[in-house]
Write an enzyme that holds these catalytic residues in place. Structure first.
Site, PDB file in Angstrom:
ATOM      1  N   LYS A  79       0.859  -1.189   0.000  1.00  0.00           N
ATOM      2  CA  LYS A  79       0.000   0.000   0.000  1.00  0.00           C
ATOM      3  C   LYS A  79       0.896   1.241   0.000  1.00  0.00           C
ATOM      4  O   LYS A  79       1.884   1.289   0.748  1.00  0.00           O
ATOM      5  CB  LYS A  79      -0.906  -0.019   1.233  1.00  0.00           C
ATOM      6  CG  LYS A  79      -1.980   1.062   1.253  1.00  0.00           C
ATOM      7  CD  LYS A  79      -2.872   0.922   2.488  1.00  0.00           C
ATOM      8  CE  LYS A  79      -4.011   1.921   2.505  1.00  0.00           C
ATOM      9  NZ  LYS A  79      -4.870   1.773   3.708  1.00  0.00           N
ATOM     10  N   SER A 154      -9.778   1.714   2.572  1.00  0.00           N
ATOM     11  CA  SER A 154      -8.880   2.429   1.698  1.00  0.00           C
ATOM     12  C   SER A 154      -7.812   1.554   1.037  1.00  0.00           C
ATOM     13  O   SER A 154      -7.183   2.000   0.079  1.00  0.00           O
ATOM     14  CB  SER A 154      -8.177   3.543   2.483  1.00  0.00           C
ATOM     15  OG  SER A 154      -7.350   2.989   3.486  1.00  0.00           O
ATOM     16  N   SER A 178     -10.088  -0.468   6.849  1.00  0.00           N
ATOM     17  CA  SER A 178      -9.455  -0.295   5.532  1.00  0.00           C
ATOM     18  C   SER A 178      -8.687  -1.494   5.001  1.00  0.00           C
ATOM     19  O   SER A 178      -8.268  -1.477   3.835  1.00  0.00           O
ATOM     20  CB  SER A 178      -8.514   0.912   5.559  1.00  0.00           C
ATOM     21  OG  SER A 178      -9.239   2.103   5.444  1.00  0.00           O
TER      22      SER A 178
END
Lengths: 488, 99
Positions: A79, A154, A178
């Site tokens: 990420k 996210s 997330s």
């Protein structure tokens, strides 16, 4: 064996037996990204040369009989809010568009030490603020199961990368769901560890009392293996817990005798999609068939968790994001009147709408005259939410809940209604407020072919239990073996 | 606990937040913050008499480390992402009037 889409266990066996090499594995995943990421847009940056060089190093070590790390040769997607030395770390924000990290996050150091192959940087909602990955300043990631739908967020890029077979493993971060919600939306496994189980050093801060880094994988074993590699104390993060890390993979296959599963009946009423409800009821029955006892538990303060979270998280964010001043790093407005104007223009021009909204909300809730009403009130309710968990875990070993009220929603569906988007976090937020671990795993599909996830929650530091309980379900079902059909 | 945010209130918060917002943004923000704060108002229903605030899930205090020198980020690396630097320092615009 088809490499792209294979599980970590199969990949490790194939490389260990000499059937393939780490370089071939890395190349196969890079080819997969090349072929399909044009339609999925999971990656912001693909680290082709570095990945192949790391893989070659693993092959050399193996040939020369040197000891290998536990992730030897396994590609992993990162990420883009985890600092990685020499690579862009943008947080999907214009603010950090040109930022190249001068150091490695602790988790990245541990991945390197475990001989993992860092294959690329994945898309996210800007600064991890969002539930759909639509808040990225750079691109909109699509759900591999249906490209009209969002991958969740996210950590939507990481979830989509794993679901699309573009990486067997990924790292995400989870502040209010997330990791777990995008894992659920994309039909993969995602685990948010206990607060403090994994070092946050080098994770770009959003809400420091809630943020946790965790693994995403295409099966429970992959998540267990990755957690083993990244968990454990770190002198660079004083909130990181020094407790020893169990070997999650070695106990994974042991079912838990006399398992008690807590269920909150009010979860399964109004507001929950009928197909999600049906899948979860089947999952509960599945556990009963395996000998588990279902226990009704009460979480009376859960109805306040979204309100609590959307005070605390923005307050912490407004403070954390004050560091973006246009001076030390990040975007600086080309024109300004004075020092204050330099700050305000740099931030006004480079932050997206959701980030501004949360900074504003937090600044207001912490401002003179309002802090008691909002911030301190939310902190008190947070303790009541934590007590609900403590009481529930006196009666059961794990709690089983939905991940989200619906399967993946359509891209754009909630873009103009931030509150509706916030409300979809209802099932995941509690674990962050209470600091307990949670795992999301595949539990079925909707009639339109979208994955349905379920969540298991356990008391603090009981990741081992969580993984074993998840594995019990996984072994009895085949949801995790399904792969989306991708167009090119 | 009901709070009605006016556009002026929102403009003041924007100043405190060091965010330059245009007129359209101020309008949208006034409406959206109002809706979110309206939702958050439900916290006032909860009886929190005698409940200690919980700022952190892991309530540990005073984590000490040995006071020894450790390698830090070299200056060059620390300055590598700065929008403006002379190679030694971060450069900022003049703060005081030259007068």
């Amino acid at each position: 064996m088809t490499i792209a889409g294979a599980t970590t266990a199969d990949l490790m066996a194939a490389v260990a037996s000499g059937e393939t090499t780490a370089v071939e594995v890395a190349q196969a995943f890079l080819d997969r990204i090349e072929a399909h990421d044009g339609s999925i847009d999971a990656f912001l940056h693909v680290s082709k040369e570095n990945a192949l060089a790391q893989a070659a190093e693993v092959d050399t070590k193996r040939r020369s009989g040197q000891p290998l790390g536990k992730l030897a040769g396994l590609p992993i997607a990162i990420k883009d809010n985890l600092c990685t030395k020499g690579e862009p770390t943008t947080c999907s924000s214009r603010m950090l568009e040109k930022f190249v990290s001068p150091y490695d996050a602790t988790v990245i150091e541990r991945l390197r030490a475990a001989d993992a192959v860092l294959i690329g940087r994945t898309n996210l909602d800007e600064f991890a603020m969002g539930s759909s990955t639509e808040n990225s300043a750079f691109k909109t990631t699509r759900n591999p199961w249906n490209v009209a739908h969002a991958p969740g967020g996210s950590s939507g890029g990481s979830a989509a990368a794993v679901a699309a077979g573009m990486a067997p493993l990924a790292l995400g971060s989870d502040t209010g769901g997330s990791i777990r919600q995008p894992a659920g939306f994309c039909g993969v496994v995602g685990l948010k560890p206990t607060y403090g189980r994994v070092s946050r050093y080098g994770l770009v801060a959003f809400a420091s009392s809630l943020d946790q880094i965790g693994p995403m994988a295409n099966d429970v074993h992959g998540a267990a293996l990755l957690l083993e590699a990244i968990a454990g104390g770190d002198p660079l993060d004083s909130t990181c817990l020094p407790e020893a890390v169990p070997s999650y993979t070695s106990t994974l296959e042991e079912p838990i005798a006399g398992l008690r599963i807590g269920v909150v009946r009010s979860h399964y009423g109004e507001g929950l999609d009928a197909e999600v409800n049906a899948a979860l009821q089947r999952a509960i029955e599945q556990y009963e068939d395996m000998g588990a006892t279902i226990v009704d538990v009460e979480m009376p303060h859960q109805q306040y968790s979204v309100a609590t979270y959307y005070v605390i998280a923005p307050c912490e964010a407004s403070s954390n994001l004050a560091r973006y001043d246009g001076i030390h790093y990040g975007y600086r407005a080309p024109q300004f009147d004075d020092m204050i104007d330099l700050y305000a223009r740099s931030r006004g021009e480079a932050f997206g709408a959701e980030v501004k909204r949360r900074i504003m909300l937090g600044t207001f809730a912490l401002s003179a005259g309002y802090a008691d009403q909002y911030y301190n009130k939310a902190l008190k309710v947070r303790r009541l939410i934590r007590r609900d968990f403590d009481k529930a875990f006196e009666q059961c070993d794990v709690i089983l809940t939905p991940i989200a009220p619906t399967p993946a929603f359509k891209i754009g569906e909630m873009a103009d209604d931030p509150l509706a988007m916030y409300l979809s976090d209802i099932f995941t937020i509690g674990a962050n407020l209470a600091g307990v671990p949670g795992i999301s795993l595949p539990a079925g599909f909707s009639s339109s072919g979208l994955p349905i996830g379920m969540q298991l929650l356990a008391p603090a530091l009981q990741e081992e239990r969580l993984l074993r309980v998840a594995r019990m379900f996984e072994r009895a079902t085949d949801w995790h073996t399904r792969r989306p059909q991708l167009s090119t | 606990m009901s709070v009605q945010l006016s556009r002026d209130d929102v403009a003041k918060v924007a100043l405190l937040s060091r965010l330059k917002l245009d007129d359209g943004e101020l309008d949208r923000m006034t409406e959206q913050l109002g809706a979110i704060l309206g939702y958050v108002e439900r916290l006032s229903e909860v009886d929190t008499e005698g409940i200690e605030p919980m700022a952190h899930a892991v309530e540990r205090t005073n984590v000490f480390r040995a006071d020894v020198e450790t390698p830090m980020l070299p200056r060059e690396a620390a300055l590598s992402n700065a929008p403006k630097t002379d190679g030694q320092y971060f450069l900022v615009p003049q703060i005081f009037d030259a007068g």
